[in-house]
Design an enzyme around this catalytic site. Structure first.
Site, mmCIF file in Angstrom:
data_model
loop_
_atom_site.group_PDB
_atom_site.id
_atom_site.type_symbol
_atom_site.label_atom_id
_atom_site.label_comp_id
_atom_site.label_asym_id
_atom_site.label_seq_id
_atom_site.Cartn_x
_atom_site.Cartn_y
_atom_site.Cartn_z
ATOM 1 N N SER A 186 11.554 -33.729 -57.320
ATOM 2 C CA SER A 186 13.013 -34.391 -56.570
ATOM 3 C C SER A 186 13.310 -34.080 -55.275
ATOM 4 C CB SER A 186 14.556 -33.622 -57.572
ATOM 5 O OG SER A 186 14.558 -32.942 -57.135
ATOM 6 N N HIS A 214 14.528 -37.346 -62.649
ATOM 7 C CA HIS A 214 14.306 -37.743 -62.015
ATOM 8 C C HIS A 214 13.490 -39.220 -62.301
ATOM 9 C CE1 HIS A 214 16.828 -36.556 -58.620
ATOM 10 N NE2 HIS A 214 16.636 -34.917 -59.221
ATOM 11 N N LYS A 244 22.299 -38.830 -63.934
ATOM 12 C CA LYS A 244 21.475 -39.215 -63.294
ATOM 13 C C LYS A 244 21.779 -40.833 -63.197
ATOM 14 C CE LYS A 244 19.838 -35.375 -61.224
ATOM 15 N NZ LYS A 244 18.812 -33.922 -61.523
HETATM 16 C C1 LIG Z 1 19.558 -32.576 -62.143
HETATM 17 C C2 LIG Z 1 18.162 -32.117 -62.359
HETATM 18 C C3 LIG Z 1 18.138 -31.268 -63.735
HETATM 19 C C4 LIG Z 1 20.083 -31.024 -64.361
HETATM 20 O O1 LIG Z 1 20.426 -31.942 -64.746
HETATM 21 P P1 LIG Z 1 21.828 -32.686 -64.756
HETATM 22 O O2 LIG Z 1 22.598 -33.171 -65.253
HETATM 23 O O3 LIG Z 1 22.657 -32.687 -63.971
HETATM 24 O O4 LIG Z 1 22.399 -30.882 -65.104
HETATM 25 C C5 LIG Z 1 17.872 -30.359 -64.556
HETATM 26 N N1 LIG Z 1 16.284 -30.829 -64.437
HETATM 27 C C6 LIG Z 1 15.758 -31.093 -63.299
HETATM 28 C C7 LIG Z 1 14.054 -32.083 -63.303
HETATM 29 C C8 LIG Z 1 16.639 -31.737 -62.351
HETATM 30 O O5 LIG Z 1 16.010 -32.858 -61.612
#
Ligand SMILES: *Cc1c(COP(=O)(O)O)cnc(C)c1O
Length: 396
Positions: A186, A214, A244
């Site tokens: 990310s 992502h 996301k």
């Molecule tokens: C954003 C993210 C999460 C968390 O996801 P949420 O649904 O916002 O709790 C978990 N793992 C990775 C790799 C992320 O980028």
């Protein structure tokens, strides 16, 4: 009465953060988190949300969410294993499996929660986990919770992974060994080397775990990083988030039916935390239907991402190693990075600065998250502001 020990602890530590400029002040939005946002009455082009496809504000999702509230109410009323499982949850899990080309799937309340749930349901203190050093915080915490031995390998360094996989398996110390990676990282927007990871996993009989928070909705025409590489039947755990690209909230594991059956009886957030709300679930189902019916939003996302990336590179900015819409603008020095982000804000662009300790010292960056919902005009405005501020601060 409040504890003096706690008061002293908080005061001292909060002050230290503020002195170091590490205390994060949160700016509440007065608008939806769309391509443009309003903060303190000021309209800004939004380059900071994970709402890749614009689904967070999509009319179709809103409509089914409202319908679900009318039919089921606002809460699921219980944990999944008591009687919080609505037919909607079952539908969502069926859709997720279809979307990910797996036998089954299980939904959780968030992606973070999902990593807490899934790793510790399978791994324990007699096991080892090979974990990319840049893995997400929720993976790190999930690994810790399992009490397995955590062996970090250098970021996307396949020689290091192979060496450590060999050591771990040949030592005979561990019952099971797992390799865990983000699908898309990310902070830099680079993609995990899944074909090599899967090959190493086959060689050393490792369990494979890919957190594609992502990548889903973004790579593989929307189906994610694993599909992008054609490895759907080679990865044991495919983790995704519904928060996301899907635009709502929640997380999931997709995999073999036996794995999902096990998680339904052994993963603690599934057993001990109330199920996703009816509105969230209905909106997620609609989002996945949209993604499976058409690649239009995905194509628009990439078109916008490529446009913004080319624009920034042409202006002379350093966008690092990005291979996805995540577009860092690497400024370097921490204070300068923060100042750059602040100047962008003054001029009308919301792009957050990310500095040490989230990224290595001296690699401070402003991270841009273009989406399918941005118009060319918004991106042109953003680029003009980047140009102005970049020249003013002698960065380009
Ligand atoms: C954003 C993210 C999460 C968390 O996801 P949420 O649904 O916002 O709790 C978990 N793992 C990775 C790799 C992320 O980028």
């Amino acid at each position: 009465m409040s504890s003096k020990t706690l008061d002293a602890f908080l005061q001292e530590n909060l002050e230290e953060l503020k002195e170091k400029g590490l205390y994060n002040v949160i700016d509440p939005l007065e608008s939806p988190n769309g391509p443009e946002i309003t903060i303190k009455g000021k309209k800004l082009i939004n380059l900071s949300s994970n709402n890749y496809l614009g689904l967070a504000t999509d009319q179709r999702l809103k409509a089914v969410a409202i319908e679900a509230i009318q039919k089921y109410g606002v809460g699921a009323g219980a944990v999944r294993t008591i009687n919080g499982t609505l037919d909607l949850h079952v539908q969502l899990e069926g859709k997720l499996a279809e979307f990910k080309h797996t036998e089954a799937a299980i939904a959780y309340q968030s992606g973070f929660n999902c990593n807490m749930a899934a790793i510790s349901a399978v791994m324990d203190k007699n096991d080892a986990i090979l974990s990319d050093e840049l893995n997400h915080a929720s993976i790190i915490d999930g690994c810790r919770l399992s009490r397995a031995k955590i062996i970090r390998f250098n970021h996307s360094d396949m020689d290091d992974l192979r060496k450590k996989a060999k050591e771990a398996t040949e030592s005979g110390q561990y019952n099971k060994v797992m390799v865990i990676t983000d699908g898309v990282f990310s902070m830099d927007g680079d993609i995990a080397k899944l074909p090599e990871i899967v090959q190493i996993a086959e060689e050393f009989d490792l369990i494979t775990y890919v957190d594609d928070a992502h990548g889903s909705g973004v790579l593989g025409k929307g189906a994610g990083t694993v599909k992008h590489f054609g490895l759907s039947d080679k990865v044991d755990f495919q983790i995704g988030t519904l928060s996301k690209a899907i635009g709502v909230v929640g997380g999931y594991v997709a995999g073999k039916k036996s794995l999902i059956d096990w998680l339904k009886v052994r993963s603690r957030p599934f057993l001990f935390s109330t199920a996703l709300t009816p509105a969230d679930v209905a909106a997620c189902i609609e989002a996945i239907n949209i993604l499976m019916e058409s690649t239009e939003l995905n194509e628009r996302l990439w078109e916008n991402a490529n446009y913004l990336k080319k624009g920034l590179v042409d202006l002379g900015f350093d966008i690092g190693e990005s291979e996805t819409p995540i577009t860092p603008c690497i400024i370097g020095e921490e204070v300068k990075t923060q100042e750059f982000s602040k100047r962008l804000y003054d001029e009308g662009v919301y792009a957050k600065s990310i500095v040490f300790p989230t990224v290595p010292k001296g690699t401070g960056r402003v991270r841009n998250m273009p989406s399918a919902a941005h118009t060319k005009d918004m991106l042109d405005q953003a680029l003009a502001i980047y140009k102005k501020v970049g020249q003013e601060m002698g960065i380009i």
